[in-house]
Design an enzyme around this catalytic site. Sequence first.
Site, short mmCIF file in Angstrom:
data_model
loop_
_atom_site.label_atom_id
_atom_site.label_comp_id
_atom_site.label_asym_id
_atom_site.label_seq_id
_atom_site.Cartn_x
_atom_site.Cartn_y
_atom_site.Cartn_z
N TYR A 144 -6.44 -28.36 -20.16
CA TYR A 144 -6.36 -27.30 -19.15
C TYR A 144 -5.59 -26.14 -19.77
O TYR A 144 -4.54 -26.34 -20.39
CB TYR A 144 -5.62 -27.83 -17.92
N ASP A 239 -2.43 -24.05 -27.54
CA ASP A 239 -1.90 -23.76 -26.21
C ASP A 239 -0.65 -24.62 -26.03
O ASP A 239 -0.73 -25.80 -25.71
CB ASP A 239 -2.95 -24.06 -25.13
N LYS A 267 6.12 -21.76 -19.12
CA LYS A 267 7.05 -22.78 -18.62
C LYS A 267 8.48 -22.58 -19.16
O LYS A 267 9.22 -21.75 -18.66
CB LYS A 267 6.50 -24.17 -18.93
C1 LIG Z 1 -1.35 -26.31 -21.41
C2 LIG Z 1 -1.35 -25.31 -20.29
N1 LIG Z 1 -1.88 -24.10 -20.48
C3 LIG Z 1 -1.89 -23.16 -19.53
C4 LIG Z 1 -1.34 -23.42 -18.29
C5 LIG Z 1 -1.37 -22.34 -17.25
O1 LIG Z 1 -0.07 -21.90 -16.99
P1 LIG Z 1 0.28 -21.23 -15.56
O2 LIG Z 1 0.20 -22.31 -14.55
O3 LIG Z 1 1.66 -20.69 -15.78
O4 LIG Z 1 -0.72 -20.16 -15.36
C6 LIG Z 1 -0.76 -24.67 -18.04
C7 LIG Z 1 -0.17 -25.01 -16.73
O5 LIG Z 1 -0.54 -24.68 -15.70
C8 LIG Z 1 -0.76 -25.64 -19.07
O6 LIG Z 1 -0.25 -26.83 -18.88
N1 LIG Z 2 -0.74 -29.21 -14.88
C1 LIG Z 2 -0.39 -27.95 -14.35
C2 LIG Z 2 0.34 -27.22 -15.39
O1 LIG Z 2 0.71 -27.71 -16.41
C3 LIG Z 2 0.40 -28.11 -13.12
C4 LIG Z 2 0.85 -26.83 -12.50
C5 LIG Z 2 -0.10 -26.36 -11.45
O2 LIG Z 2 -1.24 -26.04 -11.77
O3 LIG Z 2 0.32 -26.26 -10.31
#
Ligand SMILES: Cc1ncc(COP(=O)(O)O)c(C=O)c1O
Ligand SMILES: N[C@H](C=O)CCC(=O)O
Length: 428
Positions: A144, A239, A267
Site C-alpha cells: 500500500y 516507500d 509517519k
Molecule cells: C508504506 C506506506 N506508504 C504510504 C502510506 C500513506 O501515508 P498517509 O496515510 O500518510 O497518506 C502509508 C500509510 O498510510 C504506508 O504505510
Molecule cells: N496501513 C495504513 C498506513 O500505514 C493505516 C493508516 C490508515 O490508512 O488509516
Amino acid sequence: MSRTQSEQLFRRAQKHIPGGVNSPVRAFKGVGGTPVFFHRAEGPYLYDEDDNRYVDYVGSWGPMILGHNHPEVREAVQRAVADGLSFGAPTAAEVEMADLVCEMVPSMDMVRMVNSGTEATMTAIRLARGYTGRDKIIKFEGCYHGHVDSLLVKAGSGALTLGTPSSPGVPKAVTDDTLTLNYNDAGGLEEVFKARGEEIAAVIVEPVAGNMNCVPPTQGFLEALRQYCDEHGAVLIFDEVMTGFRVARGGAQALYGVTPDLTTLGKIIGGGMPVGALGGKKAVMEHLSPLGPVYQAGTLSGNPVAMAAGLATLRQLRREGFYEELEAKTETLTEGLATIAREAGIGFHTTRAGGMFGLYFTEQTRITRFDEVMACDAARFGTFFNAMLDRGVYLAPSAFEAGFVSIAHDDADIDATLNAAREAFAAL
Ligand SMILES: Cc1ncc(COP(=O)(O)O)c(C=O)c1O
Ligand SMILES: N[C@H](C=O)CCC(=O)O
C-alpha cells in the site's frame, strides 16, 4: 470493560462522517465490534472516552516510536505554536529538517517535505516518470502506498481489509500503466523487465511490507530490484513511509544494505503531525519544480509546527542503543506470544523487523508471499483482537496491518500483554 461513551460517539459519528471514521481501517470492519474513541495518550498507553487504559501497539499507525506525548516533542510543538502556526514561506526548521534527514538517510541528497505519505508517493511516481520520460510503473500485490489513483491496484491496508484492493472511481486509463507483481518474487520481475524494460519508469516497493500484515523481504529480493532497475534505467523507489526510522535509524535501506534512487517518508518524520517527504539522488530530485519541470506544491508543506514535532522526534532517535533496545522489546513480545500460542496448541506465526511486527493465525511456519498471508485465519485474528481489547491491549483492528512497539513500552507492559494473550488464546 464498559465502552458506552465510544458506542454513543460511534452512533453519532455515523450521521455526518461516512462510516463514522476519517480513515476506513479504523472502522473495525475487519475485526467486528465498535471502534474505540480515545481522548488521551501517554507513553505506551491510550485512554478511551470511558477512561479505560490500553497498552497500544498501533502507535497512531507508526509515528509514535517514542511513545505518546513525549515531553521533548510536546515542548518543541508548544514553542513552535507560540511563534505562529504557518507562514507559507521558508523557515530555518525546514532547513534543519532537510539536513538531518539527509544525514540519517545517506541515499537522500535532497528532500522535499509534503503533508502525507500519499502525497510523497504520488510525487515520487510523477518525478520518476518525468525523469525517465516513461509511463509504466511496477508495484507489488498487498503493498500500500497511500490512496494514489495509479497505486490503488491490488493494494493492502484498509483497501485489503474492506475487500476493495482495486478501488472503483479510479479510471482504467490511470491504472493501465501499473504492472502488479508478487512480493518477494524476483523471477516475476526478471520476466517483466525482459519483456518491457524500456517502458518502465519506476519500481515502487515497501522494503518491509507492512500493509498486508508484516512481511519482511526474502534474501535477494531487494537486491534484484536494484539490479533490474540499474540494467534498464528505471528509478527504484523505496516507500519507507512506514519503515523509515522504524526498522533502523537509516530505514530498511540501511537494515538490508540496498540503496534506492528515491525514498518516500512519513509517519515518524512528523512525530505525530501530518507530514510526508520524498528525497533521493540529486540528479533525480533536480527535476522537481522549481529547479526542474516536474510540478509539485503544497500550501502547508514544511509547516513549522510539524517540523518542530518531527525534528524533536528524530533527535531522540540518534541516542546510542535506541534501535537495539526497540528491537529487543519487539522480540520479547513476538517470541513471548509465539511461546504462549504453542503452549495453548494454537497455530500461530510471528514476523518482525526492527520495531514492527506481524501476527498470523496459521499452521504455516514461514510467511513471505501475499497468498500465504491470505491463507491465514483472519476471522480468528478478529476474535483474538477483541479478547485482547477487553483485556486492555490495543492491536491494529485488521489482520492486514503491521503492529508497532515504542521505546516507551517497558517489561511490565509487555508482561501485561503476554498475560492478556494467555487468557485470549485459552478462550479461542
Ligand atoms: C508504506 C506506506 N506508504 C504510504 C502510506 C500513506 O501515508 P498517509 O496515510 O500518510 O497518506 C502509508 C500509510 O498510510 C504506508 O504505510
Ligand atoms: N496501513 C495504513 C498506513 O500505514 C493505516 C493508516 C490508515 O490508512 O488509516
